[in-house]
Design an enzyme around this catalytic site. Structure first.
Site, short mmCIF file in Angstrom:
data_model
loop_
_atom_site.label_atom_id
_atom_site.label_comp_id
_atom_site.label_asym_id
_atom_site.label_seq_id
_atom_site.Cartn_x
_atom_site.Cartn_y
_atom_site.Cartn_z
N TYR A 1 -17.32 9.65 6.50
CA TYR A 1 -16.52 8.42 6.38
C TYR A 1 -17.38 7.27 5.86
CZ TYR A 1 -12.56 5.38 7.53
OH TYR A 1 -11.49 4.51 7.45
N LYS B 1 -14.27 -0.70 7.64
CA LYS B 1 -13.26 -0.79 8.71
C LYS B 1 -13.81 -1.57 9.91
CE LYS B 1 -9.85 1.58 6.82
NZ LYS B 1 -8.57 0.95 6.41
N ARG C 1 -2.80 13.57 6.65
CA ARG C 1 -3.04 14.06 5.29
C ARG C 1 -2.33 13.18 4.26
NH1 ARG C 1 -5.43 18.62 4.17
NH2 ARG C 1 -4.97 19.70 6.11
N THR C 2 -3.03 12.16 3.79
CA THR C 2 -2.46 11.28 2.77
C THR C 2 -3.25 11.49 1.47
OG1 THR C 2 -4.04 9.55 3.35
CG2 THR C 2 -1.89 9.50 4.46
N LEU C 3 -2.80 10.85 0.40
CA LEU C 3 -3.52 10.91 -0.89
C LEU C 3 -4.95 10.39 -0.67
CD1 LEU C 3 -3.30 11.32 -4.01
CD2 LEU C 3 -2.61 8.91 -4.13
N ALA C 4 -5.06 9.30 0.10
CA ALA C 4 -6.38 8.69 0.33
C ALA C 4 -7.29 9.65 1.10
CB ALA C 4 -6.20 7.39 1.12
N GLY D 1 0.77 -1.24 0.00
CA GLY D 1 0.00 0.00 0.00
C GLY D 1 0.79 1.29 0.00
N ASP E 1 -2.87 -6.95 -6.92
CA ASP E 1 -4.18 -6.30 -6.95
C ASP E 1 -5.06 -7.02 -5.95
OD1 ASP E 1 -6.85 -5.91 -9.47
OD2 ASP E 1 -6.71 -5.40 -7.33
N VAL E 2 -5.32 -6.41 -4.79
CA VAL E 2 -6.00 -7.10 -3.70
C VAL E 2 -7.47 -7.40 -3.99
CG1 VAL E 2 -4.44 -6.24 -1.91
CG2 VAL E 2 -6.58 -4.99 -2.41
N ALA F 1 -12.75 3.12 -1.50
CA ALA F 1 -14.21 3.21 -1.67
C ALA F 1 -14.45 4.26 -2.75
CB ALA F 1 -14.88 3.64 -0.37
#
Ligand SMILES: CCCCCCc1ccc(Oc2ccc(Oc3cccc(O)n3)cc2)c(O)c1
Length: 260
Positions: free
Chosen positions: A161, A168, A198-201, A16, A70-71, A101
């Site tokens: 969320y 989750k 603060r990530t890309l996701a 990931g 590729d999960v 998502a």
């Protein structure tokens, strides 16, 4: 100095890393600090390119193994772990830091979640851990540790969320059921529930900025957590130090979750 972590030279699969802000990259940096051998899996070619760039900057001793996975595809997971075993032998740990998502399911009213959007979030973010644990287990012949990443939205209704929170929740429950199955092989499995970072996701989740500010105001530590702090706690869960812990969720969130 006593080697408390017992991670030197250990083969840890890190799934990931999308870019330098990824939690998984924070884990990789902590693993390099303790002399472990991270092996990376990626899905998209742009992640492969980013990984290579990051690894060059990190000046890692030998060029680490990077495998496509590729999960959402059981064959891809099976092939990835077979290739990893072929090249490095025993696997001592796995870090699952993968989720997705559809963006339309990460804002607005949860009640409008589509059947396909719900299934896709579950498949990518929760079922994938079960498939990864199943494919890694045969190669974890010396026992080991699996860690996955969760968020408070698994336990509380966090506006925006939405479908990821339900995924989750399934992930955290799966950690407990997998702990039951994996224990006899001396494989532990735990979750880190990270504070907002603060990530890309994170860009895909509505109301993210409000949450960052709220943590600074409300959490006991009065600050947000960092990718490095999540990385270090993940390494603790991968290490000898946590050998008595499995099926657990630990919050790395400045204590935000304990405040009513
Ligand atoms: C309203 C909650 C604010 C705090 C959210 C913290 C957080 C940030 C990122 C997280 O990881 C993901 C991973 C994929 C994901 O799905 C995405 C991401 C970007 C675009 C997109 O279409 N889907 C959503 C969140 C995550 O699980 C939790």
């Amino acid at each position: 100095m006593e080697d408390l972590m017992k991670l030197k030279g250990k083969n840890i699969v890190v799934m990931g890393v999308a870019n330098e802000r990824s939690l998984a990259w924070g884990v990789a940096k902590s693993l390099y600090k303790v002399g472990a051998n991270p092996i990376f899996t990626y899905r998209l070619d742009r992640s492969f390119a980013k990984l290579n760039k990051l690894l060059k900057e990190e000046q890692t001793a030998s060029s680490p193994l990077i495998v496509q996975c590729d999960v959402n595809d059981d064959e891809s997971i099976k092939n990835a772990f077979h290739e990893i075993h072929e090249k490095v032998g025993t696997i001592h740990g796995v870090v699952h830091s993968v989720a997705f998502a559809n963006s339309e399911d990460l804002k607005g009213d949860f009640i409008n979640t589509s059947r396909s959007g719900y299934a896709f979030a579950q498949d990518t973010s929760a079922y994938s851990l079960i498939a990864v644990a199943r494919e890694a287990k045969p190669f974890m012949t010396e026992g080991g540790s699996i860690v996955t990443m969760s968020y408070l939205g698994a336990e509380r209704a966090v506006p925006g969320y939405n479908v990821m929170g339900v995924a989750k929740a399934a992930l955290e429950s799966s950690v407990k059921y997998l702990a039951m199955d994996l224990g006899e092989a001396n494989i532990r499995i735990n979750a880190i529930s990270a504070g907002a970072i603060r990530t890309l996701a994170a860009k895909g989740v509505g109301s993210f900025n409000e949450i960052l500010h709220k943590i600074e105001e409300t959490s006991p530590l009065k600050r947000n957590v960092t990718q490095e702090e999540v990385g270090d706690m993940t390494v603790a869960f991968l290490s000898h130090l946590s050998r008595g812990v499995t099926g657990e969720v630990v919050y790395v969130d400045s204590g935000y979750n304990i405040i009513g």
